[in-house]
Scaffold this motif. Structure first.
Motif, PDB file in Angstrom:
ATOM      1  N   SER A   1      89.220  45.212   1.765  1.00 57.90           N
ATOM      2  CA  SER A   1      88.086  45.623   0.952  1.00 57.90           C
ATOM      3  C   SER A   1      88.448  46.812   0.072  1.00 57.90           C
ATOM      4  O   SER A   1      88.064  46.879  -1.098  1.00 57.90           O
ATOM      5  N   LEU A   2      89.210  47.744   0.613  1.00 58.18           N
ATOM      6  CA  LEU A   2      89.612  48.927  -0.149  1.00 58.18           C
ATOM      7  C   LEU A   2      90.406  48.558  -1.389  1.00 58.18           C
ATOM      8  O   LEU A   2      90.123  49.039  -2.493  1.00 58.18           O
ATOM      9  N   TRP A   3      91.403  47.700  -1.216  1.00 57.09           N
ATOM     10  CA  TRP A   3      92.309  47.408  -2.321  1.00 57.09           C
ATOM     11  C   TRP A   3      91.797  46.297  -3.228  1.00 57.09           C
ATOM     12  O   TRP A   3      92.388  46.033  -4.282  1.00 57.09           O
ATOM     13  N   GLY A   4      90.725  45.649  -2.849  1.00 59.92           N
ATOM     14  CA  GLY A   4      90.112  44.658  -3.721  1.00 59.92           C
ATOM     15  C   GLY A   4      91.062  43.550  -4.094  1.00 59.92           C
ATOM     16  O   GLY A   4      91.661  42.911  -3.228  1.00 59.92           O
ATOM     17  N   ASN A   5      91.213  43.300  -5.392  1.00 58.52           N
ATOM     18  CA  ASN A   5      92.034  42.151  -5.790  1.00 58.52           C
ATOM     19  C   ASN A   5      93.527  42.419  -5.672  1.00 58.52           C
ATOM     20  O   ASN A   5      94.333  41.589  -6.074  1.00 58.52           O
ATOM     21  N   ARG A   6      93.905  43.553  -5.090  1.00 55.98           N
ATOM     22  CA  ARG A   6      95.299  43.774  -4.718  1.00 55.98           C
ATOM     23  C   ARG A   6      95.461  43.615  -3.216  1.00 55.98           C
ATOM     24  O   ARG A   6      96.452  44.026  -2.633  1.00 55.98           O
ATOM     25  N   ALA A   7      94.466  43.009  -2.587  1.00 55.75           N
ATOM     26  CA  ALA A   7      94.466  42.931  -1.127  1.00 55.75           C
ATOM     27  C   ALA A   7      95.612  42.066  -0.605  1.00 55.75           C
ATOM     28  O   ALA A   7      95.888  40.994  -1.112  1.00 55.75           O
TER      29      ALA A   7
ATOM     30  N   ARG B   1      87.759  53.313  -2.468  1.00 52.31           N
ATOM     31  CA  ARG B   1      87.961  53.345  -3.910  1.00 52.31           C
ATOM     32  C   ARG B   1      89.437  53.292  -4.276  1.00 52.31           C
ATOM     33  O   ARG B   1      90.247  54.029  -3.714  1.00 52.31           O
ATOM     34  N   THR B   2      89.778  52.410  -5.199  1.00 55.33           N
ATOM     35  CA  THR B   2      91.068  52.429  -5.866  1.00 55.33           C
ATOM     36  C   THR B   2      90.936  53.288  -7.115  1.00 55.33           C
ATOM     37  O   THR B   2      89.998  53.102  -7.889  1.00 55.33           O
ATOM     38  N   LEU B   3      91.861  54.218  -7.316  1.00 57.53           N
ATOM     39  CA  LEU B   3      91.723  55.222  -8.373  1.00 57.53           C
ATOM     40  C   LEU B   3      92.003  54.612  -9.755  1.00 57.53           C
ATOM     41  O   LEU B   3      93.135  54.220 -10.044  1.00 57.53           O
ATOM     42  N   LYS B   4      90.963  54.533 -10.597  1.00 56.14           N
ATOM     43  CA  LYS B   4      91.088  53.956 -11.935  1.00 56.14           C
ATOM     44  C   LYS B   4      90.411  54.821 -12.992  1.00 56.14           C
ATOM     45  O   LYS B   4      90.233  54.388 -14.130  1.00 56.14           O
ATOM     46  N   SER B   5      89.987  56.015 -12.628  1.00 57.79           N
ATOM     47  CA  SER B   5      89.427  56.968 -13.593  1.00 57.79           C
ATOM     48  C   SER B   5      89.749  58.363 -13.115  1.00 57.79           C
ATOM     49  O   SER B   5      90.288  58.563 -12.027  1.00 57.79           O
ATOM     50  N   GLU B   6      89.397  59.359 -13.924  1.00 57.56           N
ATOM     51  CA  GLU B   6      89.901  60.708 -13.696  1.00 57.56           C
ATOM     52  C   GLU B   6      89.208  61.465 -12.563  1.00 57.56           C
ATOM     53  O   GLU B   6      89.744  62.441 -12.048  1.00 57.56           O
TER      54      GLU B   6
ATOM     55  N   THR C   1      97.073  52.518  -8.610  1.00 55.89           N
ATOM     56  CA  THR C   1      98.138  52.411  -7.612  1.00 55.89           C
ATOM     57  C   THR C   1      97.863  53.255  -6.369  1.00 55.89           C
ATOM     58  O   THR C   1      98.626  53.189  -5.401  1.00 55.89           O
ATOM     59  N   HIS C   2      96.801  54.048  -6.402  1.00 50.42           N
ATOM     60  CA  HIS C   2      96.419  54.870  -5.261  1.00 50.42           C
ATOM     61  C   HIS C   2      94.968  54.586  -4.887  1.00 50.42           C
ATOM     62  O   HIS C   2      94.192  54.083  -5.704  1.00 50.42           O
ATOM     63  N   ALA C   3      94.629  54.903  -3.664  1.00 52.43           N
ATOM     64  CA  ALA C   3      93.279  54.608  -3.175  1.00 52.43           C
ATOM     65  C   ALA C   3      92.877  55.675  -2.170  1.00 52.43           C
ATOM     66  O   ALA C   3      93.685  56.530  -1.776  1.00 52.43           O
ATOM     67  N   LEU C   4      91.635  55.623  -1.753  1.00 56.13           N
ATOM     68  CA  LEU C   4      91.134  56.581  -0.775  1.00 56.13           C
ATOM     69  C   LEU C   4      90.039  55.978   0.083  1.00 56.13           C
ATOM     70  O   LEU C   4      89.338  55.036  -0.321  1.00 56.13           O
ATOM     71  N   ILE C   5      89.931  56.491   1.280  1.00 59.61           N
ATOM     72  CA  ILE C   5      88.795  56.260   2.171  1.00 59.61           C
ATOM     73  C   ILE C   5      88.279  57.634   2.547  1.00 59.61           C
ATOM     74  O   ILE C   5      88.965  58.415   3.198  1.00 59.61           O
TER      75      ILE C   5
END
Length: 394
Positions: free
Chosen positions: A159-165, A353-358, A384-388
């Motif tokens: 779920s975190l990485w979405g379509n990169r799962a 969240r996958t980081l796609k904005s500032e 390329t980075h994500a967070l929980i």
């Protein structure tokens, strides 16, 4: 934000910035893609051409007098920002208003033959039907051999990485993250998340969805797991009330995703049937609150939505846009505590969240320094980075 000085709101007027590129380049490209995706008639073509000129060179204009949601958008600031350049108002607001005006241009609100036709549906279905989706669903079969706890952790990362799962990756190479000089997961409060969902869970989990297609599928799989394993007695899936941000999920997209699962081979079909049953008996509810498409942060949520989140055992907020709305679309120092900027939230909340904005909060200084040293500021927007991150509520 109690005890936390407000940072500057992000605008789209800074030359060379990511927000400016979205307004000046991405939005025109979206208009062209939508124009080519359907055999629209002359009326829609003229309206799309007018929107293209307006959003790049013009000023914000009010909604048509007969717009069904004109009063709501007036409350959300349409009169305040009318006459201003799209680049000179809060970026969150101008982005949201662009999609609202795009729906006008294609006739979504009607009357007419194009009323209610999702301009982004071809893109959503193409992703849902892609061979990569088959591969990701096939990975579910291997998870059957794992414990319920291991399955839950894999589905959380899916779920975190979405379509990169890659639903099996975190189980097959659990040490990969620790070996990276700059970890893909820049913050990980997953233990705190699971602690809010005991195995004898009797409460409700709300999940505020982000994208349709291959991101919505793992969101649904996570909810199916929580319900099946007793980590939640009920789940509420919050989606958008109308097409938004190209790929954001609507109720129609939920139906497509559940049907995709239910007709797949192997374990995926079992998940799909479980979700179908949960929808039928009310254990899973789909909610399309108007505020889900508001151009405002969740700090401004209406009382009924606040009460709903307050009653939940946990609210999971998915994706980049929802993160911006959760913490406020501001230039926070990255080390600003996540709990400080979400202190207004009425119950326990987790961000996936996958980081796609500032926008970013909740990093420790060492992680931020390593990211900047390795990548400059690209780590904020590259996906390329994500967070929980979790605020357990006080």
């Amino acid at each position: 934000m109690p005890d936390t000085p407000a940072a500057p709101v992000i605008l789209g007027d800074e030359p060379g910035s990511f927000p400016q590129s979205v307004l000046a380049e991405r939005h025109p490209a979206i208009i062209r893609q939508v124009r080519d995706a359907f055999p629209y008639g002359p009326e829609q073509h003229r309206a799309l051409d007018a929107l293209l000129a307006n959003c790049t060179e013009g000023v914000i204009e009010p909604l048509p007098a007969d717009a069904p949601d004109r009063d709501r958008w007036t409350q959300w600031g349409a009169d305040t920002w009318a006459g201003r350049s799209w680049f000179d108002v809060p970026w969150l607001w101008s982005e949201s208003y662009f999609y609202r005006r795009l729906l006008d241009a294609v006739g979504w609100f009607g009357p007419g033959a194009w009323q209610g036709i999702d301009p982004f549906r071809p893109f959503k279905l193409a992703e849902l039907d892609a061979k990569e989706t088959d591969e990701e669903l096939a990975a579910l079969d291997a998870l059957d051999e794992r414990t319920a706890e291991e399955r839950g952790r894999a589905l959380l990362h899916g779920s975190l990485w979405g379509n990169r799962a890659d639903l099996g990756f975190r189980l097959s190479d659990g040490g990969a993250e620790a070996r990276q000089a700059v970890p893909a997961l820049v913050a990980d409060d997953s233990e705190a998340l699971w602690s809010l969902l005991p195995s004898s869970g009797t409460g409700t989990v709300c999940l505020v969805a982000d994208n349709a297609g291959r991101e919505l599928v793992p969101d649904l799989l996570l909810l199916a797991h929580l319900l099946a394993e007793g980590r939640a007695a009920r789940a509420v899936l919050h989606v958008k009330p109308y097409p938004y941000y190209v790929s954001d999920a609507t109720t129609a997209d939920v139906v497509d995703a559940v049907r995709r699962l239910a007709t797949a081979p192997g374990a995926a079909a079992r998940y799909g049937r479980g979700l179908w049953s949960a929808l039928a008996d009310g254990r899973l509810t789909v909610r399309a609150h108007p505020f889900s498409s508001a151009p405002l942060p969740y700090a401004d949520m209406p009382d009924d939505l606040r009460a709903e989140f307050a009653a939940a055992a946990l609210t999971i907020v998915k994706g980049d846009l929802n993160y911006r709305r959760l913490v406020g679309d501001r230039r926070w120092p990255p080390t600003t505590r996540f709990r400080d900027v979400t202190a207004y939230f009425p119950g326990p909340v987790a961000a996936l969240r996958t980081l796609k904005s500032e926008v970013i909060t909740g990093l420790d200084a060492r992680t931020e320094a390593a990211l900047v040293a390795a990548e400059g500021q690209r780590w904020r927007v590259g996906g390329t980075h994500a967070l929980i991150q979790v605020d357990p509520f006080r």
